[in-house]
Design a protein around this motif. Structure first.
Motif, mmCIF file in Angstrom:
data_model
loop_
_atom_site.group_PDB
_atom_site.id
_atom_site.type_symbol
_atom_site.label_atom_id
_atom_site.label_comp_id
_atom_site.label_asym_id
_atom_site.label_seq_id
_atom_site.Cartn_x
_atom_site.Cartn_y
_atom_site.Cartn_z
ATOM 1 N N VAL A 31 0.758 -1.144 -0.107
ATOM 2 C CA VAL A 31 0.140 0.242 0.056
ATOM 3 C C VAL A 31 1.097 1.359 -0.036
ATOM 4 C CG1 VAL A 31 -1.981 -0.910 0.969
ATOM 5 C CG2 VAL A 31 -0.189 -0.213 2.536
ATOM 6 N N PRO A 32 0.502 2.148 -0.734
ATOM 7 C CA PRO A 32 1.467 3.569 -0.991
ATOM 8 C C PRO A 32 1.438 4.371 0.134
ATOM 9 C CG PRO A 32 -0.541 3.669 -2.194
ATOM 10 C CD PRO A 32 -0.695 2.466 -1.587
ATOM 11 N N LEU A 33 1.482 3.932 1.555
ATOM 12 C CA LEU A 33 1.700 4.690 2.523
ATOM 13 C C LEU A 33 2.858 4.700 3.374
ATOM 14 C CD1 LEU A 33 -1.933 3.588 3.914
ATOM 15 C CD2 LEU A 33 -1.252 5.830 2.791
ATOM 16 N N GLY A 34 3.161 5.849 4.117
ATOM 17 C CA GLY A 34 4.567 6.100 4.789
ATOM 18 C C GLY A 34 5.731 5.912 3.732
ATOM 19 N N TYR A 49 2.167 -2.440 3.889
ATOM 20 C CA TYR A 49 1.722 -3.732 3.549
ATOM 21 C C TYR A 49 0.439 -4.181 3.983
ATOM 22 C CZ TYR A 49 6.533 -3.884 1.763
ATOM 23 O OH TYR A 49 7.548 -3.464 1.242
ATOM 24 N N VAL A 50 -0.663 -4.748 3.539
ATOM 25 C CA VAL A 50 -1.888 -5.418 4.027
ATOM 26 C C VAL A 50 -1.576 -6.866 4.089
ATOM 27 C CG1 VAL A 50 -4.031 -5.894 3.971
ATOM 28 C CG2 VAL A 50 -3.375 -3.508 3.457
ATOM 29 N N ASP A 51 -1.339 -7.532 5.137
ATOM 30 C CA ASP A 51 -1.483 -8.980 4.987
ATOM 31 C C ASP A 51 -2.914 -9.439 4.740
ATOM 32 O OD1 ASP A 51 -1.365 -11.747 5.290
ATOM 33 O OD2 ASP A 51 0.072 -11.736 7.118
ATOM 34 N N THR A 52 -3.111 -10.111 3.523
ATOM 35 C CA THR A 52 -4.306 -10.451 3.081
ATOM 36 C C THR A 52 -4.886 -11.808 3.506
ATOM 37 O OG1 THR A 52 -3.599 -11.869 1.345
ATOM 38 C CG2 THR A 52 -4.133 -9.471 0.729
ATOM 39 N N ALA A 53 -3.992 -12.402 4.404
ATOM 40 C CA ALA A 53 -4.394 -13.446 5.155
ATOM 41 C C ALA A 53 -4.956 -13.168 6.553
ATOM 42 C CB ALA A 53 -3.292 -14.541 5.225
ATOM 43 N N THR A 54 -4.585 -12.273 7.190
ATOM 44 C CA THR A 54 -4.922 -11.886 8.567
ATOM 45 C C THR A 54 -5.438 -10.404 8.556
ATOM 46 O OG1 THR A 54 -2.723 -10.536 9.114
ATOM 47 C CG2 THR A 54 -2.922 -13.057 9.413
ATOM 48 N N ASP A 104 -11.372 -8.078 3.125
ATOM 49 C CA ASP A 104 -10.995 -7.463 1.787
ATOM 50 C C ASP A 104 -9.961 -6.367 1.868
ATOM 51 O OD1 ASP A 104 -10.947 -5.705 -0.495
ATOM 52 O OD2 ASP A 104 -13.439 -5.771 -0.582
ATOM 53 N N PRO A 105 -8.762 -6.626 1.205
ATOM 54 C CA PRO A 105 -7.576 -5.435 1.479
ATOM 55 C C PRO A 105 -7.954 -4.141 1.136
ATOM 56 C CG PRO A 105 -7.133 -7.082 -0.149
ATOM 57 C CD PRO A 105 -8.288 -7.595 0.254
#
Length: 321
Positions: A268-271, A275-280, A304-305
């Motif tokens: 994800v374009p932040l900081g 990252y988004v962990d799509t599993a958790t 949903d990411p």
């Protein structure tokens, strides 16, 4: 009721949960020690509103408890009450906490005493025990205290009067934690009910997105800040929790490496990187060389990411500006 004057107070919570500052899965009971974050750290943002405390200092379990009993039971040099309550320990259940410093060192161990913010039943107690058993750090045993509980050499959880109580701290024995639990039982009568909403206006920017992640608006809110001033925001339901907090880490970039390499990580374009962990559903953002922002849905699950990204977009300005 014993009213004690706190002195030499320098401890802070983990965080889930626990917690803010240095979050660990708050649903896992043990907390071995606590340490004060680096005092040189610069807060992420200046909160625009000071929240009300869960209770006045004189109304917390820590102040009601016999500090001499805590000290002698855990063979600690001191048992000093932290002057300001730490942020809530986020999890299922979420706990309001107070804390004893058990050492004169700012990095020494502490005893945390928590009360669930939502009502609890024997089924709630059984569910927390089942959850802990999935990833036990140490085997647990039944504990005869209150209306029943369980624990080991580092923590105790028990039910009393429609609430769960939790004590966690340094290595001892379950028997010693039961002694402290019995003191909680003696002192819990008449403890004020927790406030439903403890909020900061800056956190409100994430409430709409948080409701979408959780599937419903929060029943309880727990906003606050770490000792170094980083904002902590929390949305709580009986079956779902979402929180945002900061960890101050000297090697933040190095700690991001394994997250970056996860096959379930979505950028994800932040900081400086995120990252988004799509599993958790857990979202992790690095800001500079020494700050990591954690946005944590519990229980960990596939989310949903895009929903977590929208939540992160709403919250990230509080930690990156």
């Amino acid at each position: 009721m014993r009213i004690l004057i706190a002195s030499g107070l320098a401890v802070v919570l983990l965080a889930g949960c626990g917690g803010p500052g240095q979050e660990t899965a708050p649903s896992v009971p043990p907390l071995v020690s606590v340490s004060t974050p680096p005092t040189s750290a610069t807060p992420s943002a200046t909160p625009s509103q000071t929240p009300s405390e869960t209770a006045e200092v004189a109304d917390t379990l820590c102040v009601r408890m016999d500090a001499a009993l805590v000290q002698s039971t855990l063979a600690a040099p001191v048992a000093n009450i932290q002057s300001k309550n730490p942020p809530a320990e986020f999890g299922i259940p979420t706990y309001d906490v107070c804390q004893f410093a058990l050492s004169t060192s700012p990095n020494g161990p502490g005893l945390r005493v928590g009360v669930s913010v939502l009502p609890a039943t024997k089924a709630t107690l059984a569910a927390t025990q089942k959850e802990y058993a999935k990833q036990p750090r140490e085997p647990i045993k039944p504990a005869t205290v209150g209306e029943g509980g369980y624990g080991n050499s580092q923590f105790l959880v028990f039910l009393l009067g429609g609430k769960l109580y939790k004590l966690s701290g340094p290595q001892a024995t379950l028997a010693k934690y039961v002694v402290l639990g019995q003191e909680v039982v003696r002192q819990a009568a008449g403890l004020p009910d927790p406030e439903r909403l403890i909020t900061r206006s800056d956190c409100e920017r994430g409430s709409s997105a948080a409701a979408k992640v959780m599937g419903a608006p929060a029943m309880v809110r727990r906003d606050g800040q770490s000792l170094v001033g980083d904002l902590v925001c929390g949305w709580v339901n009986s079956t779902s929790v979402l929180s945002s907090s900061v960890r101050r880490e000297p090697d933040a970039e190095g700690l991001m490496a394994p997250i970056r390499k996860l096959p379930t990580s979505q950028s994800v374009p932040l900081g400086d990187e995120g990252y988004v962990d799509t599993a958790t559903g857990r979202t992790t953002i690095r800001v500079g060389a020494d700050k990591i922002v954690d946005l944590v849905p519990l229980p960990a699950r596939k989310i949903d990411p895009d929903l977590m990204t929208q939540f992160a977009l709403a919250m990230s300005p509080l930690y990156t500006r």
